[in-house]
Design a protein around this motif. Structure first.
Motif, mmCIF file in Angstrom:
data_model
loop_
_atom_site.group_PDB
_atom_site.id
_atom_site.type_symbol
_atom_site.label_atom_id
_atom_site.label_comp_id
_atom_site.label_asym_id
_atom_site.label_seq_id
_atom_site.Cartn_x
_atom_site.Cartn_y
_atom_site.Cartn_z
ATOM 1 N N VAL A 106 0.841 -1.196 0.000
ATOM 2 C CA VAL A 106 0.000 0.000 0.000
ATOM 3 C C VAL A 106 0.878 1.248 0.000
ATOM 4 O O VAL A 106 0.649 2.187 -0.773
ATOM 5 N N PHE A 107 1.911 1.262 0.867
ATOM 6 C CA PHE A 107 2.837 2.398 0.882
ATOM 7 C C PHE A 107 3.485 2.574 -0.486
ATOM 8 O O PHE A 107 3.654 3.691 -0.960
ATOM 9 N N SER A 108 3.853 1.466 -1.119
ATOM 10 C CA SER A 108 4.479 1.523 -2.445
ATOM 11 C C SER A 108 3.530 2.097 -3.479
ATOM 12 O O SER A 108 3.954 2.838 -4.378
ATOM 13 N N ASP A 109 2.257 1.762 -3.372
ATOM 14 C CA ASP A 109 1.270 2.323 -4.294
ATOM 15 C C ASP A 109 1.166 3.839 -4.133
ATOM 16 O O ASP A 109 0.926 4.555 -5.100
ATOM 17 N N ILE A 132 6.221 4.920 -4.295
ATOM 18 C CA ILE A 132 7.142 3.792 -4.462
ATOM 19 C C ILE A 132 8.598 4.193 -4.236
ATOM 20 O O ILE A 132 9.379 3.416 -3.679
ATOM 21 N N LEU A 133 8.973 5.398 -4.626
ATOM 22 C CA LEU A 133 10.363 5.820 -4.457
ATOM 23 C C LEU A 133 10.743 5.927 -2.984
ATOM 24 O O LEU A 133 11.774 5.399 -2.550
ATOM 25 N N LYS A 134 9.912 6.627 -2.211
ATOM 26 C CA LYS A 134 10.213 6.808 -0.788
ATOM 27 C C LYS A 134 10.131 5.477 -0.042
ATOM 28 O O LYS A 134 10.977 5.165 0.800
ATOM 29 N N THR A 135 9.123 4.668 -0.364
ATOM 30 C CA THR A 135 8.977 3.370 0.298
ATOM 31 C C THR A 135 10.177 2.482 0.002
ATOM 32 O O THR A 135 10.721 1.839 0.910
ATOM 33 N N THR A 136 10.629 2.468 -1.248
ATOM 34 C CA THR A 136 11.802 1.663 -1.604
ATOM 35 C C THR A 136 13.042 2.167 -0.883
ATOM 36 O O THR A 136 13.840 1.373 -0.372
ATOM 37 N N GLU A 137 13.185 3.480 -0.801
ATOM 38 C CA GLU A 137 14.314 4.057 -0.068
ATOM 39 C C GLU A 137 14.302 3.605 1.393
ATOM 40 O O GLU A 137 15.321 3.173 1.937
ATOM 41 N N TYR A 138 13.152 3.699 2.033
ATOM 42 C CA TYR A 138 13.047 3.312 3.447
ATOM 43 C C TYR A 138 13.253 1.810 3.639
ATOM 44 O O TYR A 138 13.905 1.385 4.598
ATOM 45 N N LEU A 139 12.713 1.020 2.739
ATOM 46 C CA LEU A 139 12.901 -0.437 2.847
ATOM 47 C C LEU A 139 14.358 -0.828 2.634
ATOM 48 O O LEU A 139 14.871 -1.723 3.320
ATOM 49 N N ASN A 140 15.028 -0.161 1.707
ATOM 50 C CA ASN A 140 16.459 -0.435 1.510
ATOM 51 C C ASN A 140 17.261 -0.049 2.737
ATOM 52 O O ASN A 140 18.186 -0.764 3.135
#
Length: 90
Positions: free
Chosen positions: A33-36, A39-47
């Protein structure tokens, strides 16, 4: 410890496995849901979270075990201050 037989033990472990899988799936769905949304910020935080796990998995697991949800009446500004203080320590 409550298991009286091997069958009871396996049944309990099976329940733990089910609960674990369900929790992991709920977390994944939340991140989807966060990625939807971003996606850029969510991917940054997940990385960054992955990097933190690589750094010290046990410490990170302990950190995410804190019961932040128990802080009932906290204002957004107080949350921002908490994040600021944590960042300052790091």
């Amino acid at each position: 410890m409550s298991a009286k037989s091997e069958k009871d033990r396996n049944a309990l472990l099976s329940e733990f496995d089910k609960d674990n899988a369900q929790t992991i799936n709920m977390i994944i769905n939340t991140f989807r849901v966060f990625s939807d949304i971003d996606i850029l910020k969510t991917t940054e935080y997940l990385n960054q979270f992955k990097n933190n796990l690589d750094w010290d998995c046990g410490f990170m697991l302990r950190l995410i075990s804190f019961s932040f949800y128990e802080i009932i009446n906290i204002e957004t500004e107080q949350k921002q201050q908490l994040l600021y203080e944590i960042k300052k320590l790091i």
